[in-house]
Design a protein around this motif. Structure first.
Motif, PDB file in Angstrom:
ATOM      1  N   TRP A   9      38.375  46.565  40.974  1.00 27.32           N
ATOM      2  CA  TRP A   9      39.596  46.270  40.213  1.00 27.32           C
ATOM      3  C   TRP A   9      40.147  47.574  39.672  1.00 27.32           C
ATOM      4  O   TRP A   9      39.396  48.514  39.392  1.00 27.32           O
ATOM      5  CB  TRP A   9      39.301  45.328  39.045  1.00 27.32           C
ATOM      6  CG  TRP A   9      38.811  43.971  39.443  1.00 27.32           C
ATOM      7  CD1 TRP A   9      39.448  43.067  40.245  1.00 27.32           C
ATOM      8  CD2 TRP A   9      37.576  43.353  39.048  1.00 27.32           C
ATOM      9  NE1 TRP A   9      38.693  41.930  40.384  1.00 27.32           N
ATOM     10  CE2 TRP A   9      37.542  42.068  39.669  1.00 27.32           C
ATOM     11  CE3 TRP A   9      36.504  43.741  38.263  1.00 27.32           C
ATOM     12  CZ2 TRP A   9      36.472  41.182  39.505  1.00 27.32           C
ATOM     13  CZ3 TRP A   9      35.437  42.871  38.095  1.00 27.32           C
ATOM     14  CH2 TRP A   9      35.423  41.598  38.703  1.00 27.32           C
ATOM     15  N   LYS A  10      41.460  47.609  39.498  1.00 27.76           N
ATOM     16  CA  LYS A  10      42.091  48.784  38.908  1.00 27.76           C
ATOM     17  C   LYS A  10      42.233  48.643  37.399  1.00 27.76           C
ATOM     18  O   LYS A  10      42.150  49.628  36.657  1.00 27.76           O
ATOM     19  CB  LYS A  10      43.460  49.028  39.546  1.00 27.76           C
ATOM     20  CG  LYS A  10      43.390  49.457  41.011  1.00 27.76           C
ATOM     21  CD  LYS A  10      44.789  49.722  41.560  1.00 27.76           C
ATOM     22  CE  LYS A  10      44.716  50.166  43.015  1.00 27.76           C
ATOM     23  NZ  LYS A  10      46.077  50.406  43.578  1.00 27.76           N
ATOM     24  N   THR A  11      42.491  47.420  36.937  1.00 29.53           N
ATOM     25  CA  THR A  11      42.658  47.154  35.501  1.00 29.53           C
ATOM     26  C   THR A  11      41.897  45.895  35.130  1.00 29.53           C
ATOM     27  O   THR A  11      41.616  45.050  35.994  1.00 29.53           O
ATOM     28  CB  THR A  11      44.144  46.948  35.147  1.00 29.53           C
ATOM     29  OG1 THR A  11      44.596  45.706  35.721  1.00 29.53           O
ATOM     30  CG2 THR A  11      45.004  48.095  35.646  1.00 29.53           C
ATOM     31  N   GLU A  21      36.431  37.568  42.149  1.00 29.47           N
ATOM     32  CA  GLU A  21      37.702  37.185  41.532  1.00 29.47           C
ATOM     33  C   GLU A  21      37.671  37.351  40.018  1.00 29.47           C
ATOM     34  O   GLU A  21      38.670  37.127  39.347  1.00 29.47           O
ATOM     35  CB  GLU A  21      38.038  35.723  41.873  1.00 29.47           C
ATOM     36  CG  GLU A  21      38.089  35.432  43.368  1.00 29.47           C
ATOM     37  CD  GLU A  21      39.177  36.211  44.062  1.00 29.47           C
ATOM     38  OE1 GLU A  21      40.218  36.468  43.420  1.00 29.47           O
ATOM     39  OE2 GLU A  21      38.993  36.582  45.242  1.00 29.47           O
ATOM     40  N   ARG A  75      40.666  36.549  32.796  1.00 26.95           N
ATOM     41  CA  ARG A  75      41.507  35.369  32.856  1.00 26.95           C
ATOM     42  C   ARG A  75      41.854  34.903  31.456  1.00 26.95           C
ATOM     43  O   ARG A  75      40.966  34.676  30.634  1.00 26.95           O
ATOM     44  CB  ARG A  75      40.808  34.238  33.619  1.00 26.95           C
ATOM     45  CG  ARG A  75      40.478  34.601  35.070  1.00 26.95           C
ATOM     46  CD  ARG A  75      41.756  34.782  35.885  1.00 26.95           C
ATOM     47  NE  ARG A  75      41.473  34.977  37.290  1.00 26.95           N
ATOM     48  CZ  ARG A  75      41.320  36.154  37.868  1.00 26.95           C
ATOM     49  NH1 ARG A  75      41.384  37.254  37.132  1.00 26.95           N
ATOM     50  NH2 ARG A  75      41.097  36.257  39.159  1.00 26.95           N
ATOM     51  N   GLU A 120      43.250  42.392  36.257  1.00 29.45           N
ATOM     52  CA  GLU A 120      43.002  41.823  37.574  1.00 29.45           C
ATOM     53  C   GLU A 120      41.789  40.896  37.574  1.00 29.45           C
ATOM     54  O   GLU A 120      41.620  40.092  38.484  1.00 29.45           O
ATOM     55  CB  GLU A 120      42.787  42.939  38.593  1.00 29.45           C
ATOM     56  CG  GLU A 120      44.019  43.805  38.828  1.00 29.45           C
ATOM     57  CD  GLU A 120      43.749  44.911  39.839  1.00 29.45           C
ATOM     58  OE1 GLU A 120      42.678  44.880  40.486  1.00 29.45           O
ATOM     59  OE2 GLU A 120      44.601  45.809  39.974  1.00 29.45           O
ATOM     60  N   ALA A 121      40.964  41.030  36.542  1.00 27.04           N
ATOM     61  CA  ALA A 121      39.754  40.201  36.475  1.00 27.04           C
ATOM     62  C   ALA A 121      39.750  39.255  35.290  1.00 27.04           C
ATOM     63  O   ALA A 121      39.348  38.098  35.414  1.00 27.04           O
ATOM     64  CB  ALA A 121      38.523  41.103  36.404  1.00 27.04           C
TER      65      ALA A 121
END
Length: 487
Positions: free
Chosen positions: A447-449, A21, A455, A452-453
Motif C-alpha cells: 500500500w502507498k497510504t 485488501e 476501512r 488504501e487499507a
C-alpha cells in the motif's frame, strides 16, 4: 498474502492478520496485569510481553497458515522503559507509562536545562511517565542498574529486537522519551550532553514504515513463519491506532478510551515552535507514523482503568456490559454527582502526579448507577479538557472513537454529548495492532497510504444531543473548578 500486526498493551498483547485488501482475518489476545509495587508505581517484566506475543501467534496460527505472512509490524505502549545491558539482557522490570515515581527527577531536569529551553528542544515538557526521568531515577536510586545500562528501548522496540536481533527504534516512540527533537525527528544531543547521558544508549531512529530487520530463524522455527520476512519499525500505540482508523490527515481526529484516554489530531505542516511555546505545556506534540506528519495529543491517565477500578473497589460481579447498561436510566449530569479520574495523577491539562480522584456532590438520592455514570462522565470531561487545548492548534468536528468505550452505546453517546462533536464509531477493537499491520504493508510497498487499507465505517455515526450537551457544558465548568479548589 497476509500482514501481521502485534500490539504490546498494558493489559494484554494482541496479534492480528490483515489480508491484502486490509480486512482483518483473525486476531488473538493474551491478557495480563502489570505490577503495582506501591502507590504510584507500575512495572512489568518485558519477557512476559515476549512470551505473550509468542502465545498469541501460536493461537493465531492454529487456524491460519503462518507461511503466508509477508511482513510484520509491532506497536506498543509509549514511554515504558525497557533497559538492556551490554549483553542485551533486561536489567530490571520496565517502569511503565503511568508510573508516577519520577516527579522529582522531572523537576530536577527542567531546573537544570530550563523549562522553556527544554520545550524548545523537544516541543514538549517533561512528564513523570516519560522515559528520560526514569533513567534519571535509576541513576539516583538504583546505581547498580544504571551502571549496567547499554540500550534504552520502548516495549515494541524490544519485541522487534526479539524478532530480528536488531537494535532500533522509530520516531513516534522516540517522541515520548523526553530526549527527542520532534521538530527534526532525531535525538537531541544538547539534552543528552547536558545531563551526562551516553548517546550510544539511544538506538538508531527510523520512520515507522522503514524495514529495520528480518525475522530470525529461531523465531521462524518456533512460529512457522518464513525466515527473513521484513519487520518494519512500527509505531507507538496511539499513532498506530490512528493509522488503523484512517486518522493521518488534518481535519480528522481520534478519541481513544483504553486503560488511558487520548484525544489526537494530525498536523501536516511542521508546527511553529514559537506558537507551541505559548500553549499549555501538558499538550503533546509528537511525530506521527508517516513522514512529514505530526500530531497534537492530550492524555487522560486513568480512563477505562477508572471503570475497572470502580468494579474492583466495590466488588461488582456483573460484567462491564451489564454495568454500563444501567447508566441509561440516569439522566445526564448524574444528579449533580461529579467524578474526577485522577486515580494515578493526571497528565493533560494539569501534569500533576499528586492529583487524586474524588466523587463530589453526593446526596441521599444517589445510587450505584449514579456513581457508575459519573465515572463515565468524569473520564469524558477529562477528554474534553484535552480537546479544548488541541482546538487552539487545529480544528476538527469529526472524530473516530476507538477502544473499549466503543463496546458501550451509552458511553459513546456520553462522549459525543460531552465533547459536542460527531463521533464515528470504529469497528476496529484492535486498532493499534491493525495500524501496525498496515505499516508493515506500506513498508514493503503493498500500500502507498493507510487509506488504501484502513476501512472507515461512515454509517455508524453518533451525534451529540444539544440539550444534554448544554447540561454537560455546565457540568464541565464545575468539574474544572474542582481541581483548582481541591489542589
Amino acid at each position: 498474502m497476509v500482514f501481521l500486526g502485534i500490539d504490546i498493551g498494558s493489559g494484554g498483547t494482541k496479534a492480528i492478520l490483515l489480508d491484502k485488501e486490509g480486512k482483518p482475518v483473525q486476531s488473538a489476545e493474551i491478557s495480563y496485569s502489570f505490577d503495582v509495587p506501591q502507590e504510584g508505581w507500575t512495572e512489568h517484566d518485558p519477557e512476559k510481553w515476549w512470551k505473550a506475543s509468542v502465545s498469541a501467534l501460536r493461537e493465531l496460527f492454529e487456524t491460519n497458515d503462518p507461511s503466508k505472512v509477508e511482513a510484520i509490524g509491532v506497536s506498543g505502549q509509549m514511554h515504558s522503559s525497557v533497559l538492556l545491558d551490554s549483553d542485551h539482557n533486561v536489567i530490571r522490570k520496565a517502569i511503565l507509562w503511568n508510573d508516577q515515581r519520577t516527579a522529582q527527577e522531572c523537576e530536577d531536569v527542567l531546573t537544570q536545562i530550563g523549562e522553556e529551553k527544554f520545550r524548545s528542544l523537544t516541543m514538549n515538557t517533561l512528564f513523570p511517565g516519560f522515559t528520560l526521568p526514569k533513567i534519571m531515577w535509576l541513576k539516583n536510586n538504583e546505581p547498580e542498574h544504571y551502571n549496567r545500562l547499554s540500550t534504552v528501548f520502548m516495549p515494541k522496540d524490544y519485541i522487534n529486537f526479539k524478532l530480528t536481533g536488531m537494535i532500533a527504534t522509530e520516531v513516534t516512540d522516540a517522541s515520548g522519551t523526553g530526549v527527542f527533537d520532534v521538530y527534526h525527528r532525531q535525538w537531541n544531543r544538547t539534552i543528552i550532553d547536558e545531563l551526562g547521558l551516553n548517546p550510544e544508549w539511544f538506538p538508531q531512529v527510523f520512520e515507522s514504515t522503514d524495514i529495520v530487520g528480518r525475522l530470525k530463524s529461531s523465531v521462524a522455527k518456533a512460529t512457522g513463519m518464513k525466515e527473513g520476512i521484513p519487520v518494519v519499525a512500527g509505531a507507538a500505540d496511539n499513532a498506530a491506532a490512528a493509522v488503523g482508523n484512517g486518522v493521518y490527515e488534518e481535519g480528522k481526529g481520534l478519541v481513544s478510551v483504553g486503560t488511558s484516554g487520548v484525544v489526537l489530531m494530525p498536523i501536516k505542516n511542521k508546527p511553529e515552535r514559537e506558537f507551541l511555546l505559548k500553549t499549555n505545556p501538558s499538550l503533546h506534540i509528537f511525530c506521527h507514523a508517516l513522514p512529514n506528519t505530526w500530531y497534537a495529543m492530550g492524555v487522560t491517565l486513568t480512563a477505562g482503568e477508572s471503570l475497572k477500578w470502580f468494579r474492583q473497589a466495590f466488588e461488582i460481579e456483573e460484567d462491564f456490559q451489564h454495568m454500563l447498561n444501567q447508566v441509561k436510566d440516569v439522566e445526564a449530569g448524574s444528579n449533580g454527582l461529579i467524578f474526577t479520574p485522577y486515580l494515578s495523577g493526571e497528565r493533560t491539562p494539569h501534569n500533576d502526579s499528586k492529583a487524586r480522584g474524588v466523587f463530589y456532590g453526593m446526596n441521599l438520592t444517589h445510587r450505584r448507577k449514579h456513581f457508575m455514570r459519573s465515572v463515565l462522565e468524569g473520564v469524558s470531561y477529562s477528554l474534553k479538557d484535552c480537546h479544548e487545548l488541541i482546538k487552539h492548534i487545529i480544528q476538527s468536528e469529526s472524530f473516530v472513537v476507538t477502544g473499549g468505550a466503543v463496546k458501550s452505546e451509552a458511553w459513546c453517546q456520553i462522549l459525543a454529548d460531552v465533547l459536542g462533536v460527531r463521533l464515528k464509531k470504529s469497528g476496529q477493537f484492535e486498532g493499534p495492532a491493525i495500524g501496525a499491520a498496515i505499516l508493515a504493508g506500506i513498508g514493503i510497498g503493498h500500500w502507498k497510504t493507510p487509506g488504501e487499507a484502513a476501512r472507515e465505517d461512515i454509517e455508524n455515526v453518533i451525534t451529540p444531543d444539544l440539550e444534554r450537551n448544554q447540561i454537560y457544558e455546565e457540568g464541565f465548568e464545575k468539574y474544572r473548578e474542582l481541581y483548582v479548589k481541591l489542589k
